[in-house]
Design a protein around this motif. Sequence first.
Motif, PDB file in Angstrom:
ATOM      1  N   ASP A 182       0.827  -1.212   0.000  1.00 38.71           N
ATOM      2  CA  ASP A 182       0.000   0.000   0.000  1.00 38.71           C
ATOM      3  C   ASP A 182       0.858   1.258   0.000  1.00 38.71           C
ATOM      4  O   ASP A 182       0.671   2.170  -0.803  1.00 38.71           O
ATOM      5  CB  ASP A 182      -0.923   0.024   1.220  1.00 38.71           C
ATOM      6  N   GLY A 185       3.022   1.675  -3.281  1.00 39.77           N
ATOM      7  CA  GLY A 185       2.350   1.606  -4.579  1.00 39.77           C
ATOM      8  C   GLY A 185       2.659   0.354  -5.369  1.00 39.77           C
ATOM      9  O   GLY A 185       2.757   0.403  -6.604  1.00 39.77           O
ATOM     10  N   ALA A 187       1.218  -2.237  -6.739  1.00 41.13           N
ATOM     11  CA  ALA A 187      -0.005  -2.894  -7.221  1.00 41.13           C
ATOM     12  C   ALA A 187       0.286  -4.149  -8.031  1.00 41.13           C
ATOM     13  O   ALA A 187      -0.599  -5.000  -8.189  1.00 41.13           O
ATOM     14  CB  ALA A 187      -0.824  -1.908  -8.059  1.00 41.13           C
ATOM     15  N   TRP A 235       0.401   3.091 -11.712  1.00 41.03           N
ATOM     16  CA  TRP A 235       0.537   3.201 -10.259  1.00 41.03           C
ATOM     17  C   TRP A 235       1.754   4.015  -9.864  1.00 41.03           C
ATOM     18  O   TRP A 235       1.990   4.250  -8.682  1.00 41.03           O
ATOM     19  CB  TRP A 235       0.599   1.804  -9.641  1.00 41.03           C
ATOM     20  N   LEU A 256      -1.715   3.168  -2.244  1.00 43.99           N
ATOM     21  CA  LEU A 256      -2.833   2.450  -2.873  1.00 43.99           C
ATOM     22  C   LEU A 256      -4.153   2.616  -2.134  1.00 43.99           C
ATOM     23  O   LEU A 256      -5.201   2.277  -2.680  1.00 43.99           O
ATOM     24  CB  LEU A 256      -2.501   0.957  -2.982  1.00 43.99           C
ATOM     25  N   VAL A 295      -7.092   6.841  -6.857  1.00 43.64           N
ATOM     26  CA  VAL A 295      -5.824   6.771  -6.130  1.00 43.64           C
ATOM     27  C   VAL A 295      -4.858   7.844  -6.646  1.00 43.64           C
ATOM     28  O   VAL A 295      -4.181   8.522  -5.872  1.00 43.64           O
ATOM     29  CB  VAL A 295      -5.217   5.367  -6.270  1.00 43.64           C
TER      30      VAL A 295
END
Length: 315
Positions: A182, A185, A187, A235, A256, A295
Amino acid sequence: MRFARAGMDNVVDTMRRGDDETVAKGENYRWEERVSAERLISFQKGSDGVESPEDLDRHHGSYLTNAVNVFSKRDEPASFTASNVNALLPPLDETGILVRVEDLTWCASKLLALPNDKRAERWPKEIASLKASFDAGTSAFDLFFRNYLSNLIERRPMFAALKEELDKRPGWREDWTTVLPDLLGLAHLTATPENPRLVALMSYPVKRVLDAPGRVAKEHRFAAPTVLDHRPNGWFLPSPLPSPENPIHYGRAVHLRSQGTMMCEIIHRSITYELGDVQDVAVLTTPITPPLATVRKDHLEPLRRLSGCAAFAAD
């Protein structure tokens, strides 16, 4: 960032009318401020055939292969040369500690070489076995990790965080499998129970990066990541160019969970891991599916509130 070729620049505008992921990639090209004129010229070489987002993606991948994720020991990634002047970081304190999450999944998949008809049944068990071997301190994980290192033939830039920054958040170490994806970042670490992912928490000294052999000057071994240092990724969001009002040199990782944190994000010249760098190993089984557009918006707003950054990404 603007491209010299009008056709290539128009592709970026086209991307910003696509789906969320395509829009994010287009925004990143346009919002990037830290790519020098010299690097931009290098990136645009051979781009005459780029007429679509797919063409640009392929061209970007070719640039990474040839200029960033280098194989030859004679070459150095463009990220750590004088041409990357706008993103290079001041020398870091050699007593500092760097932290990153290393995805071991690709190597496990390569070494296990499970047949397709057996993968669904055996993959979760094999991944769990490697985790258990690390926890028990048996030789199976040591052997796997040595094989992992032998398969690392690219010398791509390594994303990392500073332990000093992480330590401002009590409890991150105990709950790193949730906190770090998180906070940083990550993802790409999405997983499911049927298709788990094997990851390792790595920790190593700044001094290792500074002392590693190679022709790169010590003051060029750390940089803020730019859009040209990795594959296009929604992201990731570029960081503003430092200025007298905003002397921030680091990149800023996208949280995130939209918490608006400004966690520093750096890349450094690649190093060779040691087994002792592995602090923990985990099996991830949870999908990562936050809303990308939200986000990014929730990251951009606090970024603009930093001193001197109100006009960042204002195009």
